[in-house]
Design a protein around this motif. Structure first.
Motif, PDB file in Angstrom:
ATOM      1  N   ILE A  12       0.852  -1.194   0.000  1.00 53.51           N
ATOM      2  CA  ILE A  12       0.000   0.000   0.000  1.00 53.51           C
ATOM      3  C   ILE A  12       0.888   1.245   0.000  1.00 53.51           C
ATOM      4  O   ILE A  12       1.606   1.504   0.967  1.00 53.51           O
ATOM      5  N   ASP A  13       0.880   1.959  -1.115  1.00 55.09           N
ATOM      6  CA  ASP A  13       1.698   3.163  -1.237  1.00 55.09           C
ATOM      7  C   ASP A  13       0.816   4.398  -1.316  1.00 55.09           C
ATOM      8  O   ASP A  13      -0.392   4.304  -1.545  1.00 55.09           O
ATOM      9  N   GLY A  14       1.469   5.554  -1.148  1.00 54.93           N
ATOM     10  CA  GLY A  14       0.732   6.808  -1.267  1.00 54.93           C
ATOM     11  C   GLY A  14       1.440   7.907  -0.497  1.00 54.93           C
ATOM     12  O   GLY A  14       2.351   7.630   0.283  1.00 54.93           O
ATOM     13  N   PRO A  15       1.036   9.157  -0.717  1.00 49.28           N
ATOM     14  CA  PRO A  15       1.667  10.282  -0.015  1.00 49.28           C
ATOM     15  C   PRO A  15       1.263  10.346   1.462  1.00 49.28           C
ATOM     16  O   PRO A  15       0.364   9.612   1.881  1.00 49.28           O
ATOM     17  N   LYS A 146      -1.459  -4.585  -5.066  1.00 52.16           N
ATOM     18  CA  LYS A 146      -0.816  -3.272  -4.956  1.00 52.16           C
ATOM     19  C   LYS A 146      -1.895  -2.197  -4.986  1.00 52.16           C
ATOM     20  O   LYS A 146      -2.732  -2.179  -5.889  1.00 52.16           O
ATOM     21  N   TYR A 147      -1.828  -1.326  -3.991  1.00 55.00           N
ATOM     22  CA  TYR A 147      -2.775  -0.204  -3.950  1.00 55.00           C
ATOM     23  C   TYR A 147      -1.980   1.090  -3.848  1.00 55.00           C
ATOM     24  O   TYR A 147      -0.929   1.138  -3.200  1.00 55.00           O
ATOM     25  N   TYR A 148      -2.521   2.113  -4.467  1.00 54.53           N
ATOM     26  CA  TYR A 148      -1.950   3.458  -4.314  1.00 54.53           C
ATOM     27  C   TYR A 148      -3.075   4.344  -3.803  1.00 54.53           C
ATOM     28  O   TYR A 148      -4.039   4.619  -4.514  1.00 54.53           O
ATOM     29  N   LEU A 149      -2.970   4.726  -2.525  1.00 50.46           N
ATOM     30  CA  LEU A 149      -4.022   5.557  -1.918  1.00 50.46           C
ATOM     31  C   LEU A 149      -3.641   7.022  -2.060  1.00 50.46           C
ATOM     32  O   LEU A 149      -2.498   7.405  -1.801  1.00 50.46           O
ATOM     33  N   PRO A 194      11.456   7.496  -6.340  1.00 48.18           N
ATOM     34  CA  PRO A 194      10.514   8.558  -6.006  1.00 48.18           C
ATOM     35  C   PRO A 194       9.114   7.996  -5.778  1.00 48.18           C
ATOM     36  O   PRO A 194       8.808   6.902  -6.261  1.00 48.18           O
ATOM     37  N   LEU A 195       8.312   8.762  -5.023  1.00 48.19           N
ATOM     38  CA  LEU A 195       6.922   8.357  -4.824  1.00 48.19           C
ATOM     39  C   LEU A 195       6.250   8.318  -6.192  1.00 48.19           C
ATOM     40  O   LEU A 195       6.272   9.295  -6.927  1.00 48.19           O
ATOM     41  N   GLN A 196       5.698   7.179  -6.544  1.00 40.66           N
ATOM     42  CA  GLN A 196       5.044   7.051  -7.847  1.00 40.66           C
ATOM     43  C   GLN A 196       3.974   5.964  -7.754  1.00 40.66           C
ATOM     44  O   GLN A 196       3.994   5.161  -6.817  1.00 40.66           O
ATOM     45  N   ILE A 197       3.101   5.952  -8.747  1.00 45.04           N
ATOM     46  CA  ILE A 197       2.085   4.901  -8.762  1.00 45.04           C
ATOM     47  C   ILE A 197       2.754   3.646  -9.309  1.00 45.04           C
ATOM     48  O   ILE A 197       3.230   3.642 -10.455  1.00 45.04           O
ATOM     49  N   PRO A 198       2.855   2.573  -8.519  1.00 38.39           N
ATOM     50  CA  PRO A 198       3.533   1.367  -9.003  1.00 38.39           C
ATOM     51  C   PRO A 198       2.796   0.757 -10.189  1.00 38.39           C
ATOM     52  O   PRO A 198       1.559   0.844 -10.271  1.00 38.39           O
ATOM     53  N   LEU A 199       3.555   0.149 -11.054  1.00 36.29           N
ATOM     54  CA  LEU A 199       2.979  -0.536 -12.210  1.00 36.29           C
ATOM     55  C   LEU A 199       1.957  -1.564 -11.716  1.00 36.29           C
ATOM     56  O   LEU A 199       2.269  -2.363 -10.835  1.00 36.29           O
ATOM     57  N   GLY A 200       0.762  -1.497 -12.249  1.00 36.20           N
ATOM     58  CA  GLY A 200      -0.254  -2.488 -11.881  1.00 36.20           C
ATOM     59  C   GLY A 200      -1.000  -2.181 -10.596  1.00 36.20           C
ATOM     60  O   GLY A 200      -1.813  -2.991 -10.146  1.00 36.20           O
ATOM     61  N   ALA A 201      -0.726  -1.020  -9.967  1.00 31.42           N
ATOM     62  CA  ALA A 201      -1.414  -0.706  -8.709  1.00 31.42           C
ATOM     63  C   ALA A 201      -2.815  -0.165  -8.978  1.00 31.42           C
ATOM     64  O   ALA A 201      -3.049   0.498  -9.989  1.00 31.42           O
ATOM     65  N   GLN A 202      -3.719  -0.448  -8.056  1.00 32.53           N
ATOM     66  CA  GLN A 202      -5.060   0.144  -8.122  1.00 32.53           C
ATOM     67  C   GLN A 202      -4.999   1.483  -7.408  1.00 32.53           C
ATOM     68  O   GLN A 202      -4.580   1.539  -6.248  1.00 32.53           O
TER      69      GLN A 202
END
Ligand code: DC
Length: 229
Positions: A12-15, A146-149, A194-202
């Protein structure tokens, strides 16, 4: 997929203040798997540097310090914890000196290599939910989920200010917004990871959502996967 021996990894990624900490912790609890806050490791390194009087902008000194510290990892109530040179930094990780310096530590490529290695090792403990900035892109590019919140900056500042008011009795939205934007810029423009939307993330924009709605969405998806794995 039907590889039942593979580890379940939810990245789970995100700012900052996108809701990912609360969501990740709650989702891990509901899924009964370990929760790993990767930012805590960067904060731990920052705490150690401050404590030892090492200037966080002096990359060489920070790297030297890292190479001479002993990190031990353990699990407490399904949460990954650690000590640095036998001291538990947990209570200091959100302090102001750490908060203000951590983004500078996180830009040092050697520090990132060190942390990525430690974070990958934590999968040896078992299935996990890990939150951060580069989990789905660098640490576990093959994560099961993979999630990008994300959330609007003003909403994120409001959430963080409320949190600060609760924990420290003060929290000014405008001030928090400025500090968040500064951190976002450092985090998303640094050369390494760098903070980025990972490939394949929702991508999930949590601005108009409650924590429970986001948690339930993740837990339902993972449980559906587990049921057919
Ligand atoms: O998520 P947090 O606010 O605890 O993160 C603290 C800092 O560490 C923030 O500046 C971003 C950085 N960080 C990172 O670069 N990579 C991670 N995987 C986690 C955090």
């Amino acid at each position: 997929m039907s590889n039942s021996t593979a580890k379940l990894i939810v990245a789970i990624d995100g700012p900052s203040a996108s809701g990912k900490s609360t969501v990740s912790r709650e989702a891990a609890k509901k899924l009964k798997v370990m929760y790993v806050d990767s930012g805590a490791l960067y904060r731990g390194a920052t705490w150690k540097a401050v404590r030892e009087g090492v200037d966080v902008k002096n990359a060489e000194a920070v790297i030297d310090l890292m190479n001479n510290t002993n990190w031990e990892f353990f699990i407490e109530d399904l949460v990954l914890k650690f000590t640095i040179d036998n001291e538990d930094p947990t209570d200091h990780l959100r302090s102001e000196p750490v908060r203000e310096r951590v983004a500078d530590i996180a830009v040092i490529p050697e520090v990132r290599v060190f942390m990525v290695e430690r974070l990958r090792e934590t999968a040896e403990f078992g299935d996990l939910v890990m939150e951060g900035r580069d989990i789905g892109s660098v640490v576990f590019p093959d994560a099961t989920f993979k999630y990008y919140l994300d959330a609007d900056p003003e909403e994120r500042a409001r959430r963080r200010a409320k949190e600060l008011q609760e924990t420290e009795g003060k929290g000014d939205v405008e001030q928090v917004l400025t500090s968040l934007k500064r951190r976002d810029t450092i985090d998303s423009t640094r050369k390494t990871a760098p903070l980025q939307i990972p490939l394949g993330a929702q991508v999930v924009n949590t601005t108009g959502m409650t924590i429970d709605e986001v948690v339930d969405r993740i837990v339902d998806e993972v449980n559906a996967y587990r049921a057919q794995a």
